[in-house]
Motif scaffolding. Sequence first.
Motif, PDB file in Angstrom:
ATOM      1  N   ILE A  10      31.162  41.861  39.159  1.00 23.00           N
ATOM      2  CA  ILE A  10      32.187  42.166  40.154  1.00 23.00           C
ATOM      3  C   ILE A  10      32.249  40.948  41.068  1.00 23.00           C
ATOM      4  CG2 ILE A  10      32.876  43.635  42.068  1.00 23.00           C
ATOM      5  CD1 ILE A  10      30.652  44.920  39.248  1.00 23.00           C
ATOM      6  N   ASP A  11      33.346  40.225  40.987  1.00 22.89           N
ATOM      7  CA  ASP A  11      33.502  38.943  41.680  1.00 22.89           C
ATOM      8  C   ASP A  11      34.384  39.146  42.909  1.00 22.89           C
ATOM      9  OD1 ASP A  11      33.827  36.351  42.493  1.00 22.89           O
ATOM     10  OD2 ASP A  11      34.670  35.609  40.598  1.00 22.89           O
ATOM     11  N   THR A  12      33.766  39.227  44.069  1.00 26.20           N
ATOM     12  CA  THR A  12      34.527  39.490  45.299  1.00 26.20           C
ATOM     13  C   THR A  12      35.063  38.218  45.942  1.00 26.20           C
ATOM     14  OG1 THR A  12      32.673  39.347  46.874  1.00 26.20           O
ATOM     15  CG2 THR A  12      32.991  41.459  45.732  1.00 26.20           C
ATOM     16  N   ARG A  13      34.742  37.051  45.365  1.00 23.83           N
ATOM     17  CA  ARG A  13      35.143  35.769  45.965  1.00 23.83           C
ATOM     18  C   ARG A  13      35.933  34.875  45.018  1.00 23.83           C
ATOM     19  NH1 ARG A  13      34.311  35.831  51.567  1.00 23.83           N
ATOM     20  NH2 ARG A  13      32.281  36.747  52.046  1.00 23.83           N
ATOM     21  N   ASN A  14      36.273  35.384  43.838  1.00 22.15           N
ATOM     22  CA  ASN A  14      36.942  34.571  42.822  1.00 22.15           C
ATOM     23  C   ASN A  14      36.120  33.344  42.472  1.00 22.15           C
ATOM     24  OD1 ASN A  14      39.060  34.109  40.993  1.00 22.15           O
ATOM     25  ND2 ASN A  14      40.127  32.756  42.432  1.00 22.15           N
ATOM     26  N   ALA A  15      34.802  33.499  42.502  1.00 25.41           N
ATOM     27  CA  ALA A  15      33.901  32.386  42.211  1.00 25.41           C
ATOM     28  C   ALA A  15      34.020  31.923  40.760  1.00 25.41           C
ATOM     29  CB  ALA A  15      32.459  32.787  42.512  1.00 25.41           C
ATOM     30  N   LEU A  16      34.374  32.852  39.863  1.00 23.45           N
ATOM     31  CA  LEU A  16      34.484  32.517  38.447  1.00 23.45           C
ATOM     32  C   LEU A  16      35.838  31.924  38.092  1.00 23.45           C
ATOM     33  CD1 LEU A  16      32.681  35.671  37.039  1.00 23.45           C
ATOM     34  CD2 LEU A  16      31.889  33.323  36.793  1.00 23.45           C
ATOM     35  N   GLY A  17      36.796  31.994  38.992  1.00 18.80           N
ATOM     36  CA  GLY A  17      38.101  31.393  38.763  1.00 18.80           C
ATOM     37  C   GLY A  17      38.767  31.889  37.500  1.00 18.80           C
ATOM     38  N   ALA A  18      39.318  30.942  36.722  1.00 16.07           N
ATOM     39  CA  ALA A  18      40.062  31.291  35.508  1.00 16.07           C
ATOM     40  C   ALA A  18      39.182  31.997  34.489  1.00 16.07           C
ATOM     41  CB  ALA A  18      40.670  30.022  34.907  1.00 16.07           C
ATOM     42  N   LEU A  19      37.894  31.653  34.459  1.00 19.50           N
ATOM     43  CA  LEU A  19      36.970  32.312  33.540  1.00 19.50           C
ATOM     44  C   LEU A  19      36.906  33.810  33.832  1.00 19.50           C
ATOM     45  CD1 LEU A  19      34.748  32.278  31.367  1.00 19.50           C
ATOM     46  CD2 LEU A  19      33.117  31.662  33.161  1.00 19.50           C
ATOM     47  N   GLY A  20      36.841  34.158  35.094  1.00 15.76           N
ATOM     48  CA  GLY A  20      36.783  35.565  35.462  1.00 15.76           C
ATOM     49  C   GLY A  20      38.078  36.294  35.193  1.00 15.76           C
ATOM     50  N   LYS A  21      39.187  35.588  35.344  1.00 10.92           N
ATOM     51  CA  LYS A  21      40.495  36.224  35.148  1.00 10.92           C
ATOM     52  C   LYS A  21      40.695  36.686  33.713  1.00 10.92           C
ATOM     53  CE  LYS A  21      45.446  35.492  35.851  1.00 10.92           C
ATOM     54  NZ  LYS A  21      46.494  34.576  36.356  1.00 10.92           N
ATOM     55  N   ARG A  22      40.183  35.914  32.764  1.00 15.25           N
ATOM     56  CA  ARG A  22      40.413  36.259  31.361  1.00 15.25           C
ATOM     57  C   ARG A  22      39.261  37.012  30.712  1.00 15.25           C
ATOM     58  NH1 ARG A  22      39.781  30.472  31.183  1.00 15.25           N
ATOM     59  NH2 ARG A  22      37.804  29.893  30.186  1.00 15.25           N
ATOM     60  N   SER A  23      38.175  37.235  31.448  1.00 15.78           N
ATOM     61  CA  SER A  23      36.996  37.871  30.854  1.00 15.78           C
ATOM     62  C   SER A  23      37.063  39.385  30.982  1.00 15.78           C
ATOM     63  CB  SER A  23      35.721  37.359  31.535  1.00 15.78           C
ATOM     64  OG  SER A  23      34.598  38.095  31.084  1.00 15.78           O
ATOM     65  N   PRO A  24      36.822  40.118  29.903  1.00 16.59           N
ATOM     66  CA  PRO A  24      36.829  41.585  29.966  1.00 16.59           C
ATOM     67  C   PRO A  24      35.651  42.182  30.724  1.00 16.59           C
ATOM     68  CG  PRO A  24      36.143  40.847  27.783  1.00 16.59           C
ATOM     69  CD  PRO A  24      36.566  39.628  28.524  1.00 16.59           C
ATOM     70  N   LYS A  25      34.624  41.390  30.972  1.00 13.03           N
ATOM     71  CA  LYS A  25      33.470  41.946  31.672  1.00 13.03           C
ATOM     72  C   LYS A  25      33.436  41.531  33.143  1.00 13.03           C
ATOM     73  CE  LYS A  25      30.106  38.462  30.046  1.00 13.03           C
ATOM     74  NZ  LYS A  25      28.795  38.299  29.358  1.00 13.03           N
ATOM     75  N   VAL A  26      34.541  41.018  33.641  1.00 12.66           N
ATOM     76  CA  VAL A  26      34.632  40.632  35.055  1.00 12.66           C
ATOM     77  C   VAL A  26      35.700  41.459  35.739  1.00 12.66           C
ATOM     78  CG1 VAL A  26      35.187  38.775  36.671  1.00 12.66           C
ATOM     79  CG2 VAL A  26      33.842  38.270  34.620  1.00 12.66           C
ATOM     80  N   VAL A  27      35.311  42.026  36.886  1.00 10.22           N
ATOM     81  CA  VAL A  27      36.254  42.722  37.758  1.00 10.22           C
ATOM     82  C   VAL A  27      36.351  41.927  39.047  1.00 10.22           C
ATOM     83  CG1 VAL A  27      36.684  44.817  39.090  1.00 10.22           C
ATOM     84  CG2 VAL A  27      35.744  44.973  36.765  1.00 10.22           C
ATOM     85  N   ARG A  28      37.579  41.561  39.415  1.00  9.86           N
ATOM     86  CA  ARG A  28      37.770  40.759  40.628  1.00  9.86           C
ATOM     87  C   ARG A  28      38.307  41.628  41.752  1.00  9.86           C
ATOM     88  NH1 ARG A  28      40.946  35.444  39.545  1.00  9.86           N
ATOM     89  NH2 ARG A  28      42.529  36.844  38.698  1.00  9.86           N
ATOM     90  N   LEU A  29      38.015  41.203  42.973  1.00  6.54           N
ATOM     91  CA  LEU A  29      38.467  41.937  44.156  1.00  6.54           C
ATOM     92  C   LEU A  29      39.985  42.072  44.153  1.00  6.54           C
ATOM     93  CD1 LEU A  29      37.186  43.160  46.739  1.00  6.54           C
ATOM     94  CD2 LEU A  29      37.784  41.041  47.909  1.00  6.54           C
TER      95      LEU A  29
END
Length: 441
Positions: free
Chosen positions: A422-441
């Motif tokens: 769970i990425d509350t700061r968009n620390a993962l950037g584009a990687l987090g946006k396209r990853s099925p195991k990442v939930v962004r704020l």
Amino acid sequence: MSSYKDALIQKFQNRTATVAVLGLGYVGLPLAVVFAEAGFNVIGVDLVQEKVERVNRGESYVLDVPSEALKRLVEAGRLSATTDFSVCRGVDAVSICVPTPLRKTGDPDLSFIASATEGLAAYVHPGMVVVLESSTYPGTTREMVLPRLTGHSGLNAGQEIFIAFSPERVDPGRTDWTTKNTPKVVGGITEDCSDVATAWYAQALDTVVRVSSAEVAEMAKLLENTFRMINLGLVNELAIMCDRLGVDVWEVIDAAATKPFGFMKFTPGPGIGGHCIPIDPLYLSWKMKSLNYNARFIELASEINTNMPRFAVSKVQDALNDRGKPVKGSRILVLGVAYKPDVDDIRESPALDVIHLLQSKGAQVVYHDPYIPRFDHDGWQMESIADGALLDEARSADAVVIVTNHRWYDYPAIHEVANLVIDTRNALGALGKRSPKVVRL
């Protein structure tokens, strides 16, 4: 023209003045170092014996002050520290840099200012300038500091003693804007007070901005932080609205930020923290209530920002639920407990609320922070997992929650081993946006 004024200004210009800094924290110690580096003899006064001893050993405990620089000044005899206010008897200038927190009731706690001014009052003398730097509501310098210093001594402000306000503008962890090169606003009780205080600060700081009164300087500080608080409240509410609409808030913000005028980029998060933004605007709100006025923007922004840790926890809860796991019994790794990236400060940090809320729901919470190996907050203690155990812990945890986006972290590596992020700061950037195991704020 006051002969004391002329003599003081002359001392500042030829660097023969002795300076005292009351309060050797994140504001006072860097200021003391800047004055010492400018050629003044500086004495730091703090009631915490450990701080005094560390300064006198040349050992810094403030991130923005390198120990090498401090030690050099101490060994040169330019800087020393003590717990004894009586040293102020022989100084020409005093900066008061003490905390101004809020009480649990939301009222301003001015006890540190009261204590500092009362400790100083017995030693004020003709030919002294006193500048308050602690953030506070408009009127504090005139209503609180002035009578304490002149009432005890019988000295006249603007003639024998000079009193002013100059708000600190410290942003811990920054290297581009420091105590020395950040423009310094100064406003005196009288014009002569402003003259003396401006002449003093101008000898050590690159830019001094003089304003017409102490009240203007006090209000300017509150405007700076209220501006940030309200804009953070706006973008945090935007994050909640985008969540309801199924729109990516980070993409929205990046798109809006392409406009070259009329827009300033702010980013959402799990709450706001630090020594200024969550607190200073509430000083103004409190003051206005005494004048029968409700500071609605401040109150609303505070309400939104205060509720962001709950929103972040709801994202954790929903993400686990989507994977068939309850929060209760889940092992959750929180990354970062400092209030902002790359600092060792937990004051008002939203991470503390996030951890507490998760624990109250039955989660087994552990944390890691490279800058905060342990913390003790209101009798509640936790210890960070070891740096070397981070990836193993991320691999075994049911969820990893990024609360503070320190640059120290290898985010791709954490993402690779984690089951859920769970990425509350968009620390993962584009990687987090396209990853099925990442939930962004």
